[in-house]
Design a protein around this motif. Sequence first.
Motif, short mmCIF file in Angstrom:
data_model
loop_
_atom_site.label_atom_id
_atom_site.label_comp_id
_atom_site.label_asym_id
_atom_site.label_seq_id
_atom_site.Cartn_x
_atom_site.Cartn_y
_atom_site.Cartn_z
N PHE A 74 0.86 -1.18 0.00
CA PHE A 74 0.00 0.00 0.00
C PHE A 74 0.90 1.23 0.00
O PHE A 74 1.99 1.21 0.55
N ALA A 75 0.42 2.30 -0.60
CA ALA A 75 1.13 3.58 -0.53
C ALA A 75 0.09 4.69 -0.50
O ALA A 75 -0.94 4.61 -1.17
N ARG A 76 0.36 5.72 0.28
CA ARG A 76 -0.54 6.85 0.36
C ARG A 76 -0.02 7.95 -0.55
O ARG A 76 1.15 8.30 -0.53
N VAL A 77 -0.90 8.49 -1.39
CA VAL A 77 -0.55 9.53 -2.36
C VAL A 77 -0.29 10.84 -1.63
O VAL A 77 -0.98 11.19 -0.69
N SER A 78 0.70 11.55 -2.12
CA SER A 78 0.97 12.90 -1.65
C SER A 78 1.16 13.78 -2.88
O SER A 78 2.08 13.57 -3.66
N GLY A 79 0.26 14.72 -3.09
CA GLY A 79 0.39 15.60 -4.23
C GLY A 79 -0.81 15.54 -5.16
O GLY A 79 -1.77 14.81 -4.93
N GLN A 80 -0.74 16.31 -6.23
CA GLN A 80 -1.87 16.51 -7.14
C GLN A 80 -1.59 16.11 -8.58
O GLN A 80 -2.41 16.38 -9.46
N SER A 81 -0.48 15.44 -8.86
CA SER A 81 -0.12 15.18 -10.26
C SER A 81 -1.01 14.17 -10.96
O SER A 81 -1.00 14.07 -12.18
N MET A 82 -1.84 13.43 -10.21
CA MET A 82 -2.69 12.40 -10.83
C MET A 82 -4.18 12.65 -10.59
O MET A 82 -4.99 11.72 -10.68
N ILE A 83 -4.57 13.89 -10.34
CA ILE A 83 -5.97 14.17 -9.98
C ILE A 83 -6.94 13.86 -11.11
O ILE A 83 -8.08 13.47 -10.85
N ASP A 84 -6.53 13.99 -12.37
CA ASP A 84 -7.45 13.68 -13.47
C ASP A 84 -7.62 12.17 -13.68
O ASP A 84 -8.49 11.74 -14.44
N ALA A 85 -6.82 11.35 -13.00
CA ALA A 85 -7.01 9.89 -12.97
C ALA A 85 -7.74 9.50 -11.69
O ALA A 85 -7.82 8.33 -11.35
N ASP A 86 -8.25 10.50 -10.98
CA ASP A 86 -8.99 10.32 -9.73
C ASP A 86 -8.13 9.77 -8.61
O ASP A 86 -8.60 9.04 -7.75
N LEU A 87 -6.82 10.09 -8.65
CA LEU A 87 -5.92 9.78 -7.54
C LEU A 87 -5.61 11.09 -6.84
O LEU A 87 -4.90 11.93 -7.37
N ASP A 88 -6.18 11.25 -5.67
CA ASP A 88 -6.06 12.50 -4.94
C ASP A 88 -5.10 12.38 -3.77
O ASP A 88 -4.77 11.28 -3.32
N ASP A 89 -4.69 13.53 -3.27
CA ASP A 89 -3.82 13.60 -2.10
C ASP A 89 -4.44 12.80 -0.96
O ASP A 89 -5.64 12.92 -0.68
N LYS A 90 -3.66 11.95 -0.33
CA LYS A 90 -4.04 11.11 0.81
C LYS A 90 -4.80 9.83 0.43
O LYS A 90 -5.15 9.05 1.30
N ASP A 91 -5.07 9.59 -0.86
CA ASP A 91 -5.68 8.33 -1.26
C ASP A 91 -4.71 7.18 -0.98
O ASP A 91 -3.49 7.36 -1.02
N LEU A 92 -5.27 6.01 -0.72
CA LEU A 92 -4.45 4.82 -0.46
C LEU A 92 -4.43 3.96 -1.71
O LEU A 92 -5.47 3.53 -2.21
N LEU A 93 -3.22 3.72 -2.24
CA LEU A 93 -3.05 2.90 -3.44
C LEU A 93 -2.73 1.47 -3.05
O LEU A 93 -2.00 1.22 -2.09
#
Length: 146
Positions: free
Chosen positions: A60-79
């Motif tokens: 698992f990894a938690r996202v930090s940042g906004q570079s993937m927001i158009d793929a619906d991966l937002d800051d603090k999302d868990l991958l």
Amino acid sequence: MRLHTAKNLTFFTPKNTNSIGIPYFDTGVSAGFPSPTEDFIEQRLSLDKELIKNKEATFFARVSGQSMIDADLDDKDLLIIDRSLEPINNKIAVCFLDGEFTVKRLRVDKNGVWLKPENPNYPIIKITEENDFIIWGIVTNVIKKV
């Protein structure tokens, strides 16, 4: 268990659980008019079994940042990342690039490899021989808080 913190991602390993799952109602949840409750059939659902296909290769990894927001991966999302999957064109991957982890969409063709952000405010990265580059794993799922 926290495994590693990088500038843009924080990695975790899946915890071993012997859970029998949580209650799950296999009738759907109406977004319109309510359904009668007597129609619900309770089952058990394990998110581990639903979301993790290869336990030994999953992190698992938690996202930090906004570079993937158009793929619906937002800051603090868990991958959920599977390191056993083949990195092919158009997959979203966690990569190690020049000393830092990043999550981007892969563009792979006969001319090379690019890391494409899903936010027009960030540049596309062309991978060259000068880069220290590893495709670390493929994102299979994202868990969001609402």
